[in-house]
Design a protein around this motif. Structure first.
Motif, short mmCIF file in Angstrom:
data_model
loop_
_atom_site.label_atom_id
_atom_site.label_comp_id
_atom_site.label_asym_id
_atom_site.label_seq_id
_atom_site.Cartn_x
_atom_site.Cartn_y
_atom_site.Cartn_z
N LYS A 179 0.69 -1.16 -0.14
CA LYS A 179 -0.11 -0.03 0.15
C LYS A 179 0.81 1.46 0.05
O LYS A 179 0.27 2.24 -0.72
N MET A 180 1.78 1.33 0.83
CA MET A 180 2.80 2.46 0.82
C MET A 180 3.70 2.84 -0.37
O MET A 180 4.11 3.84 -0.43
N VAL A 181 3.99 1.70 -1.21
CA VAL A 181 4.79 1.77 -2.38
C VAL A 181 4.14 1.71 -3.58
O VAL A 181 4.70 1.92 -4.57
N SER A 182 2.81 1.64 -3.60
CA SER A 182 1.92 1.41 -4.83
C SER A 182 1.98 2.71 -5.46
O SER A 182 2.05 2.54 -6.96
N ASP A 183 1.79 3.95 -5.00
CA ASP A 183 1.89 5.03 -5.98
C ASP A 183 3.40 5.68 -6.01
O ASP A 183 4.07 5.92 -4.99
N VAL A 184 4.18 5.37 -7.06
CA VAL A 184 5.45 5.65 -7.11
C VAL A 184 5.82 7.32 -6.87
O VAL A 184 6.90 7.67 -6.33
N SER A 185 4.82 7.94 -7.32
CA SER A 185 5.10 9.63 -7.13
C SER A 185 4.92 9.92 -5.71
O SER A 185 5.29 11.08 -5.26
N LYS A 186 4.36 9.16 -4.63
CA LYS A 186 4.51 9.41 -3.22
C LYS A 186 5.47 8.64 -2.47
O LYS A 186 5.60 8.65 -1.21
N ILE A 187 6.67 7.92 -3.12
CA ILE A 187 7.64 7.18 -2.60
C ILE A 187 8.33 8.05 -1.46
O ILE A 187 8.52 7.83 -0.39
N GLU A 188 8.93 9.25 -1.96
CA GLU A 188 9.42 10.17 -0.76
C GLU A 188 8.69 10.41 0.27
O GLU A 188 8.99 10.48 1.50
N GLU A 189 7.37 10.74 -0.14
CA GLU A 189 6.57 11.29 1.08
C GLU A 189 6.23 10.06 1.86
O GLU A 189 6.15 10.16 3.04
N ASN A 190 6.16 8.87 1.51
CA ASN A 190 5.93 7.53 2.39
C ASN A 190 7.19 6.98 2.75
O ASN A 190 7.09 5.95 3.79
N SER A 191 8.36 7.51 2.48
CA SER A 191 9.48 6.59 2.78
C SER A 191 9.77 6.60 4.36
O SER A 191 10.03 5.47 4.58
N SER A 192 9.60 7.37 5.00
CA SER A 192 9.71 7.33 6.62
C SER A 192 8.88 6.25 6.96
O SER A 192 9.31 5.50 7.80
N ASN A 193 7.42 6.17 6.53
CA ASN A 193 6.67 5.32 7.16
C ASN A 193 7.08 3.86 6.51
O ASN A 193 7.08 2.81 7.34
N VAL A 194 7.57 3.77 5.16
CA VAL A 194 7.94 2.43 4.85
C VAL A 194 9.19 1.88 5.66
O VAL A 194 9.58 0.65 6.24
N LEU A 195 10.08 2.91 5.78
CA LEU A 195 11.60 2.77 6.47
C LEU A 195 11.33 2.17 7.97
O LEU A 195 12.21 1.53 8.48
N ASP A 196 10.20 2.67 8.60
CA ASP A 196 9.78 2.53 9.87
C ASP A 196 9.34 0.81 9.99
O ASP A 196 9.96 0.41 10.93
N LEU A 197 8.49 0.51 9.05
CA LEU A 197 8.08 -0.74 9.18
C LEU A 197 9.44 -1.65 8.65
O LEU A 197 9.41 -2.70 9.53
N LEU A 198 10.08 -1.35 7.92
CA LEU A 198 11.11 -2.30 7.48
C LEU A 198 12.07 -2.50 8.59
O LEU A 198 12.54 -3.54 8.95
N ASN A 199 12.32 -1.31 9.52
CA ASN A 199 13.32 -1.46 10.38
C ASN A 199 12.77 -2.34 11.65
O ASN A 199 13.28 -2.82 12.53
#
Length: 85
Positions: A10-30
């Motif tokens: 869900k967080m990476v589905s829209d490539v145009s929002k990758i930078e915007e969502n990156s902190s949430n994605v990184l938090d989940l990955l960590n």
């Protein structure tokens, strides 16, 4: 692992929002246990893996993140032959 894969998707589905969502994605990955990384990566499509790599590159710019994120990077690049620098 499936719920984490769905959340990442869900967080990476829209490539145009990758930078915007990156902190949430990184938090989940960590927060993901190392043993779960391969299982989650196997549930992602190739395009989604590419989008996760974009987040990883953002996170790897900060040295404090490198340990866990490098494990994600290795697993994604081994599973899809993408991400090599």
């Amino acid at each position: 692992a499936t719920s984490q894969a769905v959340a990442i998707r869900k967080m990476v589905s829209d490539v145009s929002k990758i930078e915007e969502n990156s902190s949430n994605v990184l938090d989940l990955l960590n927060r993901t246990m190392d043993s779960m990384i391969p299982q989650i990566v196997s549930q992602l499509e190739e395009e989604e893996k590419s989008h996760v790599l974009k987040c990883l590159y953002i996170g790897l710019a900060k040295p404090d993140n490198n340990g866990k994120l490098l494990k994600w990077f290795q697993c994604i690049s081994e599973s899809s032959n993408i991400g090599t620098v």
